[in-house]
Scaffold this motif. Structure first.
Motif, short mmCIF file in Angstrom:
data_model
loop_
_atom_site.label_atom_id
_atom_site.label_comp_id
_atom_site.label_asym_id
_atom_site.label_seq_id
_atom_site.Cartn_x
_atom_site.Cartn_y
_atom_site.Cartn_z
N THR A 98 58.48 49.10 28.70
CA THR A 98 59.03 47.75 28.83
C THR A 98 60.54 47.75 29.05
OG1 THR A 98 59.18 47.58 26.41
CG2 THR A 98 57.20 46.69 27.45
N ASP A 99 61.05 48.82 29.63
CA ASP A 99 62.46 48.89 30.03
C ASP A 99 62.52 48.66 31.54
OD1 ASP A 99 64.91 50.30 31.15
OD2 ASP A 99 65.33 50.44 29.00
N TYR A 100 63.38 47.73 31.96
CA TYR A 100 63.46 47.40 33.38
C TYR A 100 63.67 48.63 34.24
CZ TYR A 100 65.52 45.79 37.76
OH TYR A 100 65.80 45.60 39.09
N TRP A 101 64.56 49.54 33.80
CA TRP A 101 64.90 50.70 34.61
C TRP A 101 63.77 51.71 34.65
CZ3 TRP A 101 68.83 49.65 37.55
CH2 TRP A 101 69.77 48.73 37.11
N GLU A 102 62.86 51.65 33.66
CA GLU A 102 61.73 52.57 33.66
C GLU A 102 60.55 52.05 34.48
OE1 GLU A 102 61.08 53.24 29.48
OE2 GLU A 102 62.31 55.05 29.51
N ILE A 103 60.48 50.73 34.67
CA ILE A 103 59.42 50.17 35.53
C ILE A 103 59.94 49.87 36.93
CG2 ILE A 103 58.30 49.17 33.49
CD1 ILE A 103 59.22 46.41 34.54
N TYR A 104 61.19 50.27 37.19
CA TYR A 104 61.87 49.96 38.45
C TYR A 104 61.02 50.30 39.67
CZ TYR A 104 65.35 50.55 42.19
OH TYR A 104 66.03 50.50 43.37
N ASN A 105 60.43 51.50 39.68
CA ASN A 105 59.67 51.95 40.86
C ASN A 105 58.42 51.13 41.13
OD1 ASN A 105 61.41 54.08 41.48
ND2 ASN A 105 60.40 55.46 40.04
N TYR A 106 57.98 50.35 40.18
CA TYR A 106 56.75 49.57 40.34
C TYR A 106 57.03 48.10 40.68
CZ TYR A 106 54.97 53.70 37.95
OH TYR A 106 54.66 54.99 37.61
N LEU A 107 58.30 47.80 40.92
CA LEU A 107 58.69 46.42 41.20
C LEU A 107 58.82 46.18 42.70
CD1 LEU A 107 61.48 46.05 38.48
CD2 LEU A 107 59.20 45.02 38.43
N PRO A 108 58.71 44.91 43.14
CA PRO A 108 58.94 44.58 44.56
C PRO A 108 60.38 44.94 44.97
CG PRO A 108 57.91 42.74 43.41
CD PRO A 108 58.31 43.73 42.35
N ASP A 165 63.31 40.90 26.10
CA ASP A 165 64.24 41.76 26.84
C ASP A 165 64.77 40.95 28.01
OD1 ASP A 165 64.72 43.67 29.29
OD2 ASP A 165 64.93 44.93 27.51
N TRP A 166 66.10 40.76 28.06
CA TRP A 166 66.65 39.86 29.05
C TRP A 166 66.57 40.40 30.47
CZ3 TRP A 166 66.80 35.05 28.39
CH2 TRP A 166 67.05 34.49 27.13
N ASN A 167 66.65 41.72 30.64
CA ASN A 167 66.50 42.27 31.98
C ASN A 167 65.11 41.98 32.54
OD1 ASN A 167 69.08 43.28 32.30
ND2 ASN A 167 68.58 45.29 31.46
N LEU A 168 64.09 42.10 31.69
CA LEU A 168 62.73 41.77 32.13
C LEU A 168 62.59 40.27 32.38
CD1 LEU A 168 60.40 44.00 29.91
CD2 LEU A 168 61.15 44.38 32.27
N VAL A 169 63.29 39.46 31.59
CA VAL A 169 63.21 38.01 31.77
C VAL A 169 63.74 37.61 33.14
CG1 VAL A 169 64.17 35.80 31.00
CG2 VAL A 169 63.26 37.42 29.32
N ILE A 170 64.92 38.11 33.51
CA ILE A 170 65.46 37.68 34.79
C ILE A 170 64.72 38.34 35.95
CG2 ILE A 170 67.72 37.08 33.87
CD1 ILE A 170 68.82 39.66 34.95
N ALA A 171 64.14 39.52 35.72
CA ALA A 171 63.28 40.11 36.76
C ALA A 171 62.04 39.24 36.95
CB ALA A 171 62.89 41.53 36.37
N ALA A 172 61.48 38.76 35.83
CA ALA A 172 60.31 37.86 35.92
C ALA A 172 60.69 36.54 36.58
CB ALA A 172 59.74 37.61 34.51
N TYR A 173 61.93 36.11 36.38
CA TYR A 173 62.38 34.88 37.04
C TYR A 173 62.35 35.04 38.55
CZ TYR A 173 64.95 30.50 37.51
OH TYR A 173 65.29 29.21 37.82
N ASN A 174 62.59 36.25 39.01
CA ASN A 174 62.60 36.51 40.45
C ASN A 174 61.21 36.67 41.04
OD1 ASN A 174 62.78 39.19 42.53
ND2 ASN A 174 63.99 37.39 43.06
N CYS A 175 60.37 37.47 40.41
CA CYS A 175 59.08 37.80 41.04
C CYS A 175 57.87 37.25 40.29
CB CYS A 175 58.94 39.31 41.19
SG CYS A 175 58.87 40.22 39.63
N GLY A 176 58.10 36.62 39.14
CA GLY A 176 57.00 36.05 38.37
C GLY A 176 56.51 36.98 37.27
#
Length: 439
Positions: free
Chosen positions: A247-257, A221-232
């Motif tokens: 595993t949808d970026y917008w569904e895990i949004y609240n748990y991200l930095p 999933d490319w949204n997760l890939v670039i999010a991982a590029y930012n925070c690891g």
């Protein structure tokens, strides 16, 4: 592939997580974050999203790069209007859906907020980056295409560094692609006291392509890939677990930095504005074509000043073409290194390289290859009245009835020397003790 218009309508209307952005005041635009109201399951909460650091760089810092100063013409009027046209949500949805991308480019009010920032207060930065693309996009596209990656990833350095090759984050990430030290080493980028290949646009780009390909193999999933590029990836994995395995970026949004929450929307907005800048009356700064360059392999230690003195090329130009060398020294003695020069200086360097390597070498390379160690024992003897030519130390055990005078006569030295060598304050000695005698 997911039907994009349908997916984007679900994001806006059908998702359990709805976003609305507070209207920002001019003062808020100067800050490094934006306020957000998140409505979820009938409740509201206000939170702050940190802006990607690249969105906080002033234009002056971007224009301080040697390439920018020499190849971007600030004097030519490209008729950029100060008026930013406003469009409806449906227009943004339509434009994003028509972009020829593999990566999903959904729309919501978070994405709209970042589009408004790029087309509003960051208009001058966008005009700069559109021009700087001429320097770097061919490098990015070649590496991404070789690894079969979506070409829209070429805009990731806009979010990471605003195309500033000298960018260094507070966390220690460096270069156009903002590699951390350990990640860079894993992907073959050398870092030591003299060399930091994270600053090398070409090597860092190929390393980034390998890293992105590896991350996609994990997340698919490319949204997760670039999010991982930012925070690891570790942070992404924790967010997925806390979200119950979603595993949808917008569904895990609240748990991200905080910064990562704005990272994917900023990436989507960057792709939008680099495609539709004309619709927002943004004009690229005038760019001249840089001189062609080529590389030479360096097998000996070489200082930039040796090149400038003999070849006549400017120091700032050498630094700009070889940003990986932190102290203006190419450590060719340790292993072969690459030197990039304008193509018209290549033959000059080859023809004069013996002269270049010899020029001011003793002055510029002061680290000694070998040193002689001082004989501290001889020095001590010398300071105590005995020269180093009188031999090694002998230990004499004092017998009953012996005095310092009899011992001195036996070894052909003076009483005062014996006292000095042994730290004696008087001539009184005791049988059984040992005395140092230098002969």
């Amino acid at each position: 592939m997911t039907n994009k218009p349908t997916y984007m309508k679900r994001i806006i209307a059908g998702s359990s997580l709805l976003f609305s952005i507070l209207l920002a005041t001019p003062q808020a635009y100067a800050q490094e974050s934006v306020d957000v109201i998140i409505r979820e399951n009938g409740t509201e909460r206000r939170e702050v999203i940190d802006l990607p650091k690249s969105m906080t760089y002033p234009v002056d810092s971007l224009l301080s790069d040697w390439k920018a100063k020499n190849y971007i013409d600030l004097g030519k009027d490209c008729s950029t209007s100060t008026v930013n046209p406003q469009f409806s949500d449906s227009v943004y949805i339509d434009r994003l859906s028509r972009m020829p991308t593999i990566m999903e480019m959904p729309y919501n009010e978070i994405v709209r907020k970042f589009i408004d920032m790029y087309t509003g207060r960051l208009r001058n930065q966008v005009a700069f980056m559109l021009s700087a693309c001429n320097f770097y996009m061919p490098i990015f596209e070649e590496a991404l295409d070789t690894y079969g990656l979506p070409l829209e990833l070429k805009y990731l350095p806009i979010i990471e560094s605003a195309l500033n090759p000298s960018a260094v984050s507070r966390a220690g990430a460096s270069g156009l692609w903002q590699f951390m030290l350990n990640t860079g080493k894993i992907y073959g980028l050398e870092s030591n006291s003299l060399v930091d290949e994270r600053r090398d646009p070409i090597k860092a780009t190929w390393a980034a392509a390998r890293y992105l390909k590896d991350m996609y193999a994990i997340y698919q999933d490319w949204n997760l890939v670039i999010a991982a590029y930012n925070c690891g990836p570790g942070t992404i994995n924790k967010a997925i677990r806390r979200a119950g395995g979603k595993t949808d970026y917008w569904e895990i949004y609240n748990y991200l930095p905080k910064e990562t929450r704005g990272y994917v929307p900023a990436f989507i907005a960057a792709n939008y504005v680099m495609t539709y800048y004309c619709k927002h009356n943004i004009c690229p700064m005038e760019t001249n074509i840089p001189d062609a360059t080529d590389t030479i392999q360096v097998n000996r230690n070489l200082h930039f000043e040796q090149i400038t003195d003999v070849c006549g090329i400017g120091m700032d130009e050498i630094k700009s073409l070889n940003p990986q060398y932190k102290k203006n020294i190419i450590p060719g003695d340790s292993k072969p290194q690459t030197l990039r020069l304008p193509i018209n200086y290549i033959s000059t360097f080859i023809d004069s390289q013996d002269t270049i390597y010899a020029h001011r070498s003793a002055e510029l390379f002061k680290n000694r290859r070998n040193v002689s160690v001082a004989n501290t024992r001889s020095t001590a003897r010398s300071s105590k009245g005995k020269s180093s030519s009188q031999g090694d130390v002998t230990y004499h055990r004092i017998r009953n009835g012996e005095t310092l005078s009899t011992i001195a006569r036996k070894y052909g030295v003076t009483v005062n020397q014996i006292k000095s060598w042994n730290g004696l304050r008087s001539t009184r000695i005791n049988a059984g003790k040992r005395l140092k005698i230098y002969k």
